[in-house]
Design a protein around this motif. Structure first.
Motif: not given
Lengths: 191, 191
Positions: B137, B144, A143, A136, B139-141, A139-140, A70-71, B70
């Motif tokens: 972070q 994915y 995605l 971040a 949210r990013l996980k 990034r969102l 993830t990073e 978002t």
């Protein structure tokens, strides 16, 4: 080597040699070897890492048993599982060295003491978290907005040095590709 | 109404009435009507919003012309396009009221002056950005790790009050569903 950290602090706050020595005393310097784990799923996340050199990555193992990166963090970046670190919880992530790396390590209690003893470090960390949060958010958006191929294209154009430096199977892990699929896309781009 | 902001500040820093009045003077109070835009794609992002009550959302219009939400912000949350705000850039986002809302508005220059005049606000904003970053972070996980259906399930279980409160077509926009597909999933869950 800790001069890298001093230079980074000086981008955000004024700091003299004496203060820097006192601030540095809150940290340990640590060398990690390529593939060494700094944090493993299930451990309490106690530490926050500042990169002096090298490269770390953060990943979790998904339901299919695949490592999902993830990073990444390179020079001048901070890395941890921020949610678990702030609350002293166990983590769902791994943090692993991609290259031999030198890092500064601070624990949560030490970071809290540092902020009380040196209130100007509140300003420094305010900037660090503010920028990390803004990154971040971007990034969102990617995605949601980009297909995986578009995201790879964007990465190649925006951060070519990064795509060169990181092994291809880890770029694939970051993008959610299989390494084979990434090869295919790269071959398509070349032809 | 600004008492909500004082209570929020007091979760992170000590503050007296006199200081609070002086801090509040850096803000404007604004009422926005449901569906009113606070920010439109292409505008310079000058302001940072603190929610006193109501609900805002942030979205962008994707290539297909569809609104992709978002973020939402309810009471006690801050909202802006942080990257554009910090750098005084034009934004790719819209910020729009989901409900009639009351908000505190601060501009970038005013926020910088506030931080200089009240260094304890560095500590406050350090916490705000730190937590927002940790949440991003996570949210990013999820993006994915979870399928869209799993993400919806997770939202229903973790934040039922939120799913009740936000119109279904906006929940769909947040999840990247069509409203029709969300209906289908909800019917499946009921049966």
């Amino acid at each position: 080597m800790p001069e890298i950290f001093k230079n980074h602090l000086e981008k955000f706050i004024d700091i003299d040699e004496r203060e820097f020595s006192a601030i540095l005393a809150f940290f340990q310097i640590r060398k990690v070897k390529k593939k060494e784990n700094l944090l493993v799923e299930g451990q309490i996340c106690k530490s926050h890492y500042f990169m002096l050199n090298g490269c770390l990555r953060k990943f979790f193992i998904n339901e299919k048993g695949i490592e999902q990166t993830t990073e990444f963090a390179i020079e001048n970046w901070w890395l941890t599982d921020n949610f678990a670190y702030e609350r002293g919880l166990s983590t769902e992530f791994y943090i692993q060295a991609v290259e031999n790396s030198e890092i500064l390590v601070i624990d949560r209690e030490a970071q809290e003491e540092l902020l009380i003893e040196f209130p100007k470090m509140e300003r420094y960390f305010r900037f660090i978290y503010q920028r990390a949060y803004a990154a971040a958010q971007i990034r969102l958006k990617y995605l949601y907005d980009f297909s995986k191929e578009e995201f790879y294209d964007h990465l190649c154009k925006g951060h070519p040095e990064f795509v060169q430096r990181i092994p291809q199977y880890l770029i694939a892990s970051f993008l959610g590709f299989t390494p084979e699929y990434l090869s295919e896309i790269r071959n398509k781009k070349r032809s």
